[in-house]
Write a protein that holds these residues in place. Structure first.
Motif, mmCIF file in Angstrom:
data_model
loop_
_atom_site.group_PDB
_atom_site.id
_atom_site.type_symbol
_atom_site.label_atom_id
_atom_site.label_comp_id
_atom_site.label_asym_id
_atom_site.label_seq_id
_atom_site.Cartn_x
_atom_site.Cartn_y
_atom_site.Cartn_z
ATOM 1 N N CYS A 103 2.665 1.494 8.971
ATOM 2 C CA CYS A 103 3.190 2.388 7.930
ATOM 3 C C CYS A 103 4.355 3.234 8.437
ATOM 4 O O CYS A 103 5.152 3.709 7.636
ATOM 5 N N SER A 133 0.823 -1.214 0.000
ATOM 6 C CA SER A 133 0.000 0.000 0.000
ATOM 7 C C SER A 133 0.856 1.262 0.000
ATOM 8 O O SER A 133 2.079 1.196 -0.025
ATOM 9 N N THR A 134 0.177 2.368 0.120
ATOM 10 C CA THR A 134 0.766 3.692 -0.129
ATOM 11 C C THR A 134 2.125 3.930 0.523
ATOM 12 O O THR A 134 3.123 4.072 -0.171
ATOM 13 N N ALA A 135 2.160 4.010 1.845
ATOM 14 C CA ALA A 135 3.397 4.419 2.509
ATOM 15 C C ALA A 135 4.540 3.496 2.130
ATOM 16 O O ALA A 135 5.645 3.939 1.805
ATOM 17 N N CYS A 142 -2.201 -2.405 3.173
ATOM 18 C CA CYS A 142 -1.682 -1.789 4.393
ATOM 19 C C CYS A 142 -1.868 -2.638 5.658
ATOM 20 O O CYS A 142 -2.958 -3.082 5.978
ATOM 21 N N CYS A 146 7.556 -2.348 4.966
ATOM 22 C CA CYS A 146 7.514 -3.455 5.913
ATOM 23 C C CYS A 146 7.535 -4.788 5.184
ATOM 24 O O CYS A 146 6.904 -4.943 4.149
#
Ligand code: FMN
Ligand code: SF4
Ligand code: FES
Lengths: 445, 190
Positions: free
Chosen positions: B143, B100-102, B139, B148
């Motif tokens: 984040c 996901s984003t981060a 996610c 991760c």
């Protein structure tokens, strides 16, 4: 104690919700009690009536921290007067990228969540509370479960808590990796052992929720505020932050900033402060520039690097075309990142997580993903931008077309990117191989 | 996870005897008094089964259906809705890269590519020796540690592509030193 945050003097704010971060002893019942823990619950259960508690929380205007911002006290008062069974559900599903504040609370202060749950349970006359925790919270499950076990052993959960005659059972219900189970009725279905398909509302959960009984669903952070309101009163709470957005608030900041993390402040800071202030994000890494930020979880939409003066409160985000404050979790996109990969990433999330009940959400999110996927793969077409705007403009609860708010989130995420980054997207498309346009037509249609 | 079509007739999980041992059934029964309906114990039961076997076999689904007095198709319906549950055997250790984003903005793509290279498998595949499966997830609410990489339940933080080999080769890469509740024992090897 100074309780009103003054953004010009950042040293004046004392953390309330995060006061036990870095204090491992506070994770144990003994350590928590030694720091004044469970006093508020004892006060509520032995000195106040359930309605007193509701009134105090109502007066404090504690707005839900889970995303929708609905006042908790008002929600509690919607429960029918003549009910016999009430359920309380604690929403610890936390799946909205890039949100992790509930995780930080549960890891560092599990008893605070239990105390908030006891008080909310007492106020709503619930005798069973389920903490709906996402399945991937492994460590957090064991931490909170241990706290629950300790509380039972000390008589703080179970029958006749603090000799008040009130009893509450608290169980953790673990989810299975579905974002939509964070939606309150999806959550309820999931506790019932079904797939997490949100229900059509009305009836709202307060009237007919878990096992068709009156039910209240509250976020972890919302409930962690409750003990402080009971202990110090609604006026104290109202004194923190601007009107309509009172109380302490957790903000998450992630992406290429120097100090990604979860921070607490009143809701009077700007997005710029959250990113740049040394007490929060600490500025961008490696001299990078802010290109875009999703300031409230991706569902709320995006702001550009020129819109960082937005205040992180319940009213300001709408002025920047966003859906709301959301989870107040900001992720920064720096200037080295292609906006096409950003929109693709966001579109993929929603098409992956749509539960598939509503046609415009199921088809729309996967259609948007296909379009943004080919956009990111250098096969984009100009018309795609109009099509994306059209599709995202025609989905969601707000135009009255879907069962839950997931599709509103998808719509806002996509349409704000298209609107605010249109020229960059058009430039990318223009730069591409013109032959690609033909290939795209063949591949996708 | 339900991304693979499995030939049920050839599936390795056809068992003559029940797969849910008495001990497992006892573990599941603990959850029954918590809910108004038996069915509501399905998700906890699935966690117990997956923790034990690594996945939820068709045989286990049928036995769970009987135990909770629902249709096997209802169990199948639920198992395949939740991406957390696997319907076929997975590797001893599951390597999960958040996409996901981060994490994506912090370089998750190159971490994933490196995982593929080191393990020699693609996304949603298992190594021939059955040691590792590789997957991506949306996610995971960590984040602040992006990007991760999880090995079973353990989160490896701020992973760079050059760290991947070391993490994967470390025999303790899934080890979590935490006090565990007996309700769920956790993924094997954790
Ligand atoms: C798709 C979707 C996902 C949601 N996920 C969460 C979540 O993970 N955690 C949460 O607290 N609320 C989530 N919500 C909001 C809940 O529906 C609900 O408003 C909230 O739990 C109410 O608690 P509050 O009033 O204390 O904020 C989600 C909503 C939608 C539409
Ligand atoms: S809006 Fe989307 S996620 Fe929500 S119920 Fe409809 S299909 Fe499911
Ligand atoms: S974006 Fe990877 S953990 Fe949240």
């Amino acid at each position: 104690m100074v309780r009103t945050a003054d953004p010009t003097n950042l040293s004046t704010y004392e953390p309330i919700l995060l006061r036990h971060v870095g204090v491992p002893e506070a994770r144990t019942l003994e350590g928590y009690r030694a720091r004044g823990g469970y006093k508020a619950a004892e006060k509520a259960l032995t000195q106040m009536s359930a309605d007193d508690v509701i009134d105090e929380v109502k007066r404090a205007n504690l707005r839900g921290r889970g995303g929708a911002g609905f006042p908790a006290g008002v929600k509690w008062s919607f429960l029918p007067k003549d009910r016999t069974v009430t359920y309380l559900c604690v929403n610890a599903d936390e799946s909205e990228p890039p949100t992790f504040s509930n995780r930080v609370l549960m890891e560092n202060d599990p008893h605070a969540l239990i105390e908030g749950t006891i008080i909310a349970g007492y106020a709503t006359r619930a005798t069973t509370a389920y903490i709906y925790m996402r399945g991937e919270f492994w460590e957090q499950f064991h931490i909170v479960q241990k706290a629950i076990d300790e509380a039972y052993a000390a008589g703080i959960l179970g029958k006749d808590i603090f000799g008040s005659g009130y009893g509450l059972n608290v169980y953790i219900h673990r989810g299975g990796g579905a974002y939509v189970c964070g939606e309150e009725t999806g959550l309820i279905e999931s506790i019932e052992g079904k797939r997490g398909w949100p229900r059509i509302k009305p009836p709202f959960p307060a009237i007919e929720g878990l096992f068709r009984k009156p039910t209240v669903v509250n976020n972890v952070e919302t409930l962690c505020n409750v003990p402080h309101i009971i202990e110090r009163g609604a006026d104290w709470f109202l004194g923190i932050g601007p009107e309509g957005s009172s109380g302490p608030k957790l903000f998450c900041i992630s992406g290429p900033v120097k100090k990604p993390g979860c921070y607490e402040w009143a809701m009077d800071i700007s997005l710029r402060e959250l990113i740049e202030d040394p007490r929060f994000g600490g500025g961008m890494r490696d001299g990078k520039k802010v290109k875009a930020v999703f300031p409230g979880g991706i569902s709320m939409g995006v702001v550009t690097g020129d819109e960082l003066d937005m205040k992180m409160n319940f009213t300001d985000p709408a002025k920047f075309g966003l859906l709301g404050l959301g989870t107040a979790a900001a992720v920064v996109v720096d200037d080295s990142i292609d906006i096409r990969t950003v929109i693709r990433n966001v579109a993929r999330f929603f098409s992956h997580e749509s539960c598939g009940q509503c046609t415009q959400c199921r088809e729309g999110t996967s259609w948007m993903f296909k379009m943004t996927d080919r956009l990111a793969g250098n096969l984009g077409r100009r018309e795609d931008l109009d099509l994306l705007a059209e599709v995202s403009g025609n989905m969601g609860m707000m135009p009255g077309m879907s069962i839950c708010g997931l599709s509103d989130g998808a719509a806002f995420a996509i349409k704000t990117v298209i609107k605010k980054f249109r020229s960059e997207l058009e430039e990318c498309i223009a730069r591409e191989n013109p032959e690609a346009v033909k290939i795209a037509l063949e591949v996708v249609n | 996870m339900s991304w693979k079509v499995i030939d049920r007739n050839a599936a390795p999980d056809k068992a003559e005897a029940p797969v849910l041992t008495d001990a497992l059934v006892e573990k599941i029964r603990v959850f029954l008094p918590r809910y108004e309906t038996k069915r509501a114990a399905l998700l906890p039961a699935l966690h117990v089964v997956q923790d034990h076997f690594g996945y939820v076999s068709w045989q286990a689904m049928q036995e769970l259906a009987e135990l909770l007095e629902i249709n096997a198709s209802d169990v199948f319906d639920v198992v395949t809705f939740y991406t957390y549950f696997w319907t076929h055997p997975r590797g001893e250790k599951v390597v999960t890269v958040c996409r996901s984003t981060a994490c994506a903005f912090m370089g998750a793509d190159s971490v994933l590519d490196e995982c593929k290279k080191v393990l020699g498998i693609g996304e949603h595949e298992t190594t021939a020796d059955g040691k590792f499966s590789l997957q991506t997830e949306e996610c995971l609410a960590t984040c602040d540690h992006a990007p991760c990489l999880y090995v079973n339940e353990r989160c490896h933080k701020h992973v760079k592509p050059e760290d991947v080999r070391r993490i994967i080769e470390d025999p303790n890469n899934a080890k979590l030193d935490i006090e565990r509740s007996t309700l769920f024992d956790g993924v094997k090897g954790a």
